[in-house]
Scaffold this motif. Sequence first.
Motif, PDB file in Angstrom:
ATOM      1  N   PHE A 260       9.347  -3.638  -5.359  1.00 56.10           N
ATOM      2  CA  PHE A 260       8.795  -2.516  -6.116  1.00 56.10           C
ATOM      3  C   PHE A 260       7.799  -1.731  -5.257  1.00 56.10           C
ATOM      4  CE2 PHE A 260       5.778  -0.770  -9.305  1.00 56.10           C
ATOM      5  CZ  PHE A 260       6.667   0.060  -9.975  1.00 56.10           C
ATOM      6  N   ALA A 261       6.956  -2.453  -4.528  1.00 58.34           N
ATOM      7  CA  ALA A 261       5.976  -1.783  -3.657  1.00 58.34           C
ATOM      8  C   ALA A 261       6.675  -1.022  -2.538  1.00 58.34           C
ATOM      9  CB  ALA A 261       5.005  -2.801  -3.084  1.00 58.34           C
ATOM     10  N   LEU A 262       7.743  -1.595  -1.962  1.00 56.39           N
ATOM     11  CA  LEU A 262       8.487  -0.899  -0.903  1.00 56.39           C
ATOM     12  C   LEU A 262       9.198   0.343  -1.451  1.00 56.39           C
ATOM     13  CD1 LEU A 262      10.025  -3.744   1.296  1.00 56.39           C
ATOM     14  CD2 LEU A 262       8.031  -2.326   1.752  1.00 56.39           C
ATOM     15  N   GLN A 263       9.722   0.240  -2.677  1.00 60.50           N
ATOM     16  CA  GLN A 263      10.357   1.413  -3.294  1.00 60.50           C
ATOM     17  C   GLN A 263       9.329   2.516  -3.546  1.00 60.50           C
ATOM     18  OE1 GLN A 263      12.205  -0.245  -6.756  1.00 60.50           O
ATOM     19  NE2 GLN A 263      14.038  -0.922  -5.654  1.00 60.50           N
ATOM     20  N   ASN A 264       8.145   2.111  -3.960  1.00 62.14           N
ATOM     21  CA  ASN A 264       7.077   3.103  -4.148  1.00 62.14           C
ATOM     22  C   ASN A 264       6.726   3.791  -2.831  1.00 62.14           C
ATOM     23  OD1 ASN A 264       6.847   2.750  -6.878  1.00 62.14           O
ATOM     24  ND2 ASN A 264       5.154   1.290  -6.740  1.00 62.14           N
ATOM     25  N   ALA A 265       6.695   3.016  -1.749  1.00 56.73           N
ATOM     26  CA  ALA A 265       6.414   3.595  -0.432  1.00 56.73           C
ATOM     27  C   ALA A 265       7.488   4.611  -0.062  1.00 56.73           C
ATOM     28  CB  ALA A 265       6.327   2.496   0.620  1.00 56.73           C
ATOM     29  N   ASP A 266       8.743   4.234  -0.316  1.00 55.86           N
ATOM     30  CA  ASP A 266       9.854   5.137  -0.002  1.00 55.86           C
ATOM     31  C   ASP A 266       9.792   6.403  -0.860  1.00 55.86           C
ATOM     32  OD1 ASP A 266      12.371   5.708   1.376  1.00 55.86           O
ATOM     33  OD2 ASP A 266      13.298   5.421  -0.599  1.00 55.86           O
ATOM     34  N   MET A 267       9.506   6.249  -2.145  1.00 55.98           N
ATOM     35  CA  MET A 267       9.416   7.416  -3.039  1.00 55.98           C
ATOM     36  C   MET A 267       8.248   8.317  -2.657  1.00 55.98           C
ATOM     37  SD  MET A 267      10.542   6.215  -6.861  1.00 55.98           S
ATOM     38  CE  MET A 267       9.271   5.002  -7.056  1.00 55.98           C
ATOM     39  N   ALA A 268       7.136   7.701  -2.243  1.00 59.74           N
ATOM     40  CA  ALA A 268       5.981   8.517  -1.827  1.00 59.74           C
ATOM     41  C   ALA A 268       6.339   9.362  -0.611  1.00 59.74           C
ATOM     42  CB  ALA A 268       4.793   7.620  -1.522  1.00 59.74           C
ATOM     43  N   GLN A 269       7.065   8.744   0.331  1.00 52.70           N
ATOM     44  CA  GLN A 269       7.442   9.494   1.528  1.00 52.70           C
ATOM     45  C   GLN A 269       8.448  10.587   1.203  1.00 52.70           C
ATOM     46  OE1 GLN A 269       8.463   6.703   4.606  1.00 52.70           O
ATOM     47  NE2 GLN A 269       7.093   7.698   6.031  1.00 52.70           N
ATOM     48  N   ARG A 270       9.431  10.260   0.383  1.00 50.16           N
ATOM     49  CA  ARG A 270      10.435  11.264   0.019  1.00 50.16           C
ATOM     50  C   ARG A 270       9.802  12.409  -0.767  1.00 50.16           C
ATOM     51  NH1 ARG A 270      16.280   8.808  -0.908  1.00 50.16           N
ATOM     52  NH2 ARG A 270      16.141   7.081   0.543  1.00 50.16           N
TER      53      ARG A 270
ATOM     54  N   ALA B 260       0.915  17.849   2.919  1.00 47.78           N
ATOM     55  CA  ALA B 260       1.724  17.059   1.992  1.00 47.78           C
ATOM     56  C   ALA B 260       2.405  15.906   2.718  1.00 47.78           C
ATOM     57  CB  ALA B 260       2.769  17.951   1.313  1.00 47.78           C
ATOM     58  N   GLU B 261       2.882  16.156   3.935  1.00 47.57           N
ATOM     59  CA  GLU B 261       3.511  15.080   4.719  1.00 47.57           C
ATOM     60  C   GLU B 261       2.505  13.996   5.072  1.00 47.57           C
ATOM     61  OE1 GLU B 261       7.116  17.396   7.057  1.00 47.57           O
ATOM     62  OE2 GLU B 261       5.156  17.240   8.001  1.00 47.57           O
ATOM     63  N   VAL B 262       1.339  14.400   5.515  1.00 47.27           N
ATOM     64  CA  VAL B 262       0.304  13.431   5.890  1.00 47.27           C
ATOM     65  C   VAL B 262      -0.115  12.610   4.671  1.00 47.27           C
ATOM     66  CG1 VAL B 262      -2.097  13.220   6.656  1.00 47.27           C
ATOM     67  CG2 VAL B 262      -0.531  14.719   7.894  1.00 47.27           C
ATOM     68  N   GLU B 263      -0.291  13.291   3.532  1.00 55.31           N
ATOM     69  CA  GLU B 263      -0.688  12.589   2.310  1.00 55.31           C
ATOM     70  C   GLU B 263       0.385  11.594   1.866  1.00 55.31           C
ATOM     71  OE1 GLU B 263      -2.904  11.354  -0.878  1.00 55.31           O
ATOM     72  OE2 GLU B 263      -3.528  12.530   0.852  1.00 55.31           O
ATOM     73  N   SER B 264       1.655  11.995   1.959  1.00 53.46           N
ATOM     74  CA  SER B 264       2.737  11.077   1.567  1.00 53.46           C
ATOM     75  C   SER B 264       2.818   9.896   2.524  1.00 53.46           C
ATOM     76  CB  SER B 264       4.068  11.815   1.503  1.00 53.46           C
ATOM     77  OG  SER B 264       4.494  12.200   2.799  1.00 53.46           O
ATOM     78  N   ASP B 265       2.583  10.131   3.804  1.00 51.33           N
ATOM     79  CA  ASP B 265       2.561   9.016   4.770  1.00 51.33           C
ATOM     80  C   ASP B 265       1.421   8.052   4.452  1.00 51.33           C
ATOM     81  OD1 ASP B 265       4.748   9.996   6.097  1.00 51.33           O
ATOM     82  OD2 ASP B 265       3.606  10.922   7.728  1.00 51.33           O
ATOM     83  N   ARG B 266       0.277   8.607   4.079  1.00 47.42           N
ATOM     84  CA  ARG B 266      -0.869   7.753   3.736  1.00 47.42           C
ATOM     85  C   ARG B 266      -0.558   6.888   2.518  1.00 47.42           C
ATOM     86  NH1 ARG B 266      -4.754   7.537   0.246  1.00 47.42           N
ATOM     87  NH2 ARG B 266      -4.163   9.463  -0.800  1.00 47.42           N
ATOM     88  N   ARG B 267       0.045   7.503   1.486  1.00 48.10           N
ATOM     89  CA  ARG B 267       0.392   6.737   0.289  1.00 48.10           C
ATOM     90  C   ARG B 267       1.456   5.685   0.596  1.00 48.10           C
ATOM     91  NH1 ARG B 267       0.739  11.799  -2.692  1.00 48.10           N
ATOM     92  NH2 ARG B 267       2.965  11.431  -2.597  1.00 48.10           N
ATOM     93  N   ALA B 268       2.417   6.042   1.448  1.00 48.08           N
ATOM     94  CA  ALA B 268       3.469   5.084   1.811  1.00 48.08           C
ATOM     95  C   ALA B 268       2.873   3.881   2.535  1.00 48.08           C
ATOM     96  CB  ALA B 268       4.529   5.772   2.682  1.00 48.08           C
ATOM     97  N   VAL B 269       1.926   4.128   3.427  1.00 48.53           N
ATOM     98  CA  VAL B 269       1.271   3.026   4.145  1.00 48.53           C
ATOM     99  C   VAL B 269       0.512   2.136   3.164  1.00 48.53           C
ATOM    100  CG1 VAL B 269      -0.580   2.501   5.790  1.00 48.53           C
ATOM    101  CG2 VAL B 269       1.173   4.167   6.388  1.00 48.53           C
ATOM    102  N   GLN B 270      -0.140   2.738   2.167  1.00 47.15           N
ATOM    103  CA  GLN B 270      -0.850   1.950   1.162  1.00 47.15           C
ATOM    104  C   GLN B 270       0.117   1.036   0.402  1.00 47.15           C
ATOM    105  OE1 GLN B 270      -2.881   4.986  -1.125  1.00 47.15           O
ATOM    106  NE2 GLN B 270      -4.833   4.570  -0.092  1.00 47.15           N
ATOM    107  N   TYR B 271       1.276   1.564   0.029  1.00 50.25           N
ATOM    108  CA  TYR B 271       2.270   0.749  -0.670  1.00 50.25           C
ATOM    109  C   TYR B 271       2.813  -0.369   0.233  1.00 50.25           C
ATOM    110  CZ  TYR B 271       2.434   3.788  -4.782  1.00 50.25           C
ATOM    111  OH  TYR B 271       2.112   4.476  -5.925  1.00 50.25           O
ATOM    112  N   GLU B 272       2.995  -0.056   1.502  1.00 48.40           N
ATOM    113  CA  GLU B 272       3.468  -1.088   2.435  1.00 48.40           C
ATOM    114  C   GLU B 272       2.417  -2.187   2.607  1.00 48.40           C
ATOM    115  OE1 GLU B 272       4.573   1.078   5.931  1.00 48.40           O
ATOM    116  OE2 GLU B 272       6.367   1.911   4.984  1.00 48.40           O
ATOM    117  N   LEU B 273       1.152  -1.788   2.661  1.00 44.03           N
ATOM    118  CA  LEU B 273       0.084  -2.784   2.730  1.00 44.03           C
ATOM    119  C   LEU B 273       0.068  -3.637   1.458  1.00 44.03           C
ATOM    120  CD1 LEU B 273      -2.835  -0.691   4.304  1.00 44.03           C
ATOM    121  CD2 LEU B 273      -1.554  -2.558   5.380  1.00 44.03           C
TER     122      LEU B 273
END
Length: 197
Positions: A133-143, A71-84
Amino acid sequence: MRFSRQDIKNFDGPIGDPFNGPAVNKHIGQKYQDPVTATVIAVSLTAVSAVGSIEAGKARNKMYQMQARQAEVESDRRAVQYELQANDILRRTNQANAAVVARGFAGGTQGFEGSAGLIQQVNNTRGGKEFMFALQNADMAQRGGLIQASLYRGAGQIAEQAGYFDAFGKLGSAGMSYAKLGSAPSGFRTTGEDWGS
């Protein structure tokens, strides 16, 4: 054919019963019907089952720990996608503004003032909102991943504790069965005075 009194006395079951007839030695059957032996076997099997419960709890805990890490790895992956995505929004906003400035100067006007400046301001406002909005999504994905991982870790600890509790319950039940096996009769004393010494 006549039966003696001893034959009749040894007869345990109805005629024709292959398991309880006179041909069966009743002392052989007692070996398997001995309550002490049966209880000792049951207690031993319960102990083995208790160990199995502990191991099963540990295995479930490991499984949950792996799911937490996943779950941590998946959330990190999604956060990186949002940051990109956020970086891509910034790049496109800068490209649009550069095109507006270039057109303004090419047309003989100021590229940073007037309508060109207004268009850049609109681009920056819209691009800034999308960027945030994209940065907030990255933060929410990680949290969200951290929360999910925490839930998995808690479930793993509970599963392991449940294995121990199940094992202790089984051992307690086996102990009660073993205690019922029979202690010395209540009138029996083992001091030296009772033996005449």
